[in-house]
Design an enzyme around this catalytic site. Sequence first.
Site, PDB file in Angstrom:
ATOM      1  CB  THR A 129      -0.631  -0.555   1.012  1.00  0.00           C
ATOM      2  OG1 THR A 129      -2.051  -1.452   0.810  1.00  0.00           O
ATOM      3  CG2 THR A 129      -1.375   1.073   1.755  1.00  0.00           C
ATOM      4  NE  ARG A 176      -9.180  -6.395   4.157  1.00  0.00           N
ATOM      5  CZ  ARG A 176      -8.225  -5.053   3.772  1.00  0.00           C
ATOM      6  NH1 ARG A 176      -8.013  -5.060   3.216  1.00  0.00           N
ATOM      7  NH2 ARG A 176      -7.715  -4.939   4.423  1.00  0.00           N
ATOM      8  N   GLY A 201     -10.200  -2.122   3.966  1.00  0.00           N
ATOM      9  CA  GLY A 201      -9.188  -1.908   4.541  1.00  0.00           C
ATOM     10  C   GLY A 201      -9.826  -0.583   5.044  1.00  0.00           C
ATOM     11  CB  THR A 226       1.178   0.748   5.441  1.00  0.00           C
ATOM     12  OG1 THR A 226       1.293  -0.679   4.161  1.00  0.00           O
ATOM     13  CG2 THR A 226       2.065   1.138   5.929  1.00  0.00           C
ATOM     14  N   GLY A 227      -0.616  -1.414   6.648  1.00  0.00           N
ATOM     15  CA  GLY A 227      -0.801  -3.475   6.991  1.00  0.00           C
ATOM     16  C   GLY A 227      -1.884  -3.448   6.912  1.00  0.00           C
ATOM     17  N   GLY A 274      -5.602  -4.010   7.513  1.00  0.00           N
ATOM     18  CA  GLY A 274      -6.521  -3.115   7.753  1.00  0.00           C
ATOM     19  C   GLY A 274      -7.811  -2.504   9.193  1.00  0.00           C
TER      20      GLY A 274
HETATM   21  N1  ASP Z   1      -3.576  -1.762   4.998  1.00  0.00           N
HETATM   22  C1  ASP Z   1      -3.949  -1.761   3.782  1.00  0.00           C
HETATM   23  C2  ASP Z   1      -5.137  -2.945   4.042  1.00  0.00           C
HETATM   24  O1  ASP Z   1      -5.724  -3.157   4.198  1.00  0.00           O
HETATM   25  C3  ASP Z   1      -2.887  -2.922   3.159  1.00  0.00           C
HETATM   26  C4  ASP Z   1      -1.602  -2.507   3.825  1.00  0.00           C
HETATM   27  O2  ASP Z   1      -1.452  -1.169   3.569  1.00  0.00           O
HETATM   28  O3  ASP Z   1      -0.919  -2.989   2.759  1.00  0.00           O
HETATM   29  O4  ASP Z   1      -6.380  -2.876   2.654  1.00  0.00           O
END
Ligand code: ASP
Length: 314
Positions: A181, A209, A211, A232-233, A235
Site C-alpha cells: 500500500t 472487503r 480496508g 499501512t498494514g 487494515g
Molecule cells: N492497509 C491495507 C489494507 O488493509 C493494506 C496495506 O497497508 O498494505 O487494505
Amino acid sequence: MPAKQKRIAIVVHGGAGEDSEFLRKHKKEYEKGIEKAMNAGYNVLAKNGSAVDAVEQAVIELENSPIFNAGRGSALNALGQVEMDAAIMDGKTMNSGAVALLQNVKNPISLAKAIMLNTKYRFLGAHGALDYAKRIHTSLEPDSYFITEYQYDEYAKKVKEEFLDTKEIALDEINQRYHGTVGAVALDEDGNLAASTSTGGTPNAKEGRIGDSCVIGAGCYANNDRCAISGTGDGEFLIKSVLAHSISACIAYKKMSVQEACDYVIFKENKKIDGDIGAICLDKAGNIGIAFNSERMIRGYKATGKRPFIKIYK
Ligand code: ASP
C-alpha cells in the site's frame, strides 16, 4: 533581512509488512519508486503548490508503478479481481474524499480528491464511484492494465492451495502479510498539512472487503493543528485501533511529539495485536514521525533542512 525560508516536507511510504523474495529482488526498483514519488510531491511544494496537490502527485507516481499494491499492481481479491481503496484529507479544512471497491480508474487518489473538492459527499464506493469517474472523464484502464504478473501469480498460488486443501480457509488466514500500500503526508509553504493513502487491499481477501486506507481516522488523517498521517498494514487492525486518529489524539491531548505519538500507538497501545501496523506522520513544524512493527516499511522523506532519506528495513 532576507525572509526566513518556510519549511516544506513530504514523507511517503510503500507499505509495511513481511520481507519477501520479491521485495529483495526488486529492492532497487522500490527505492527508485519511492524517490520518484518523493520528488514529485516535493516539486509541487517547491513551486508553492498545496500539500493536497503534493500528496496527490506523490501517490499518483506510486499508483502508476506496477510494483506497489495500489493502482496498477494492485493485489487481487479471492475472485481474481482488483478492488481499490483510497482517501485524501486536507488538514486546513479537514475535508476529505474517499473511494472504496473501485475498479478501472487509473488513479483512485485523484478521484478521491475530486470527490473532496467537487461534491457534497465524502465517500463513494464501487459502481457509484466509477459512475462519477466517468462523468468527470477520469482516466480509465481495462482490467488487464492493473493485473501484474506478480499479483496474478500470488493469486494463482492461493487458488491452487485452496483447491488442494480439504479444510475451509478462514478469512484471516487468507490475508497474506505482503503489503505494498502507498501513502504520503505533506507540509506546504503556507503551513498546511495533507495526507493520502491508496491500496489494492490485502491479497486474496473476500470480494467486497474494505480496508483502513480509505477510512478517515484509520489509515488516513490530517488536521493542521495536530499532524498528517498515512497508515499501512493489516487494515482490520488499523480500523480496530483507529490508528491515524489515535496518533493525532496523542499529539493533541498528551502533547507528544509526532515520533513519540507513533511509537506510543504502535508499540505500546497496540503491542498485543498479532498483525502488521505502520504509519508516517508529519506536523506543522516539519517534524517527522515514522514507526512500524513489521519486518519492513518502505519509506522516504524530503524536507527543508534534512537530507533526503529512503529506507526499507529497520
Ligand atoms: N492497509 C491495507 C489494507 O488493509 C493494506 C496495506 O497497508 O498494505 O487494505
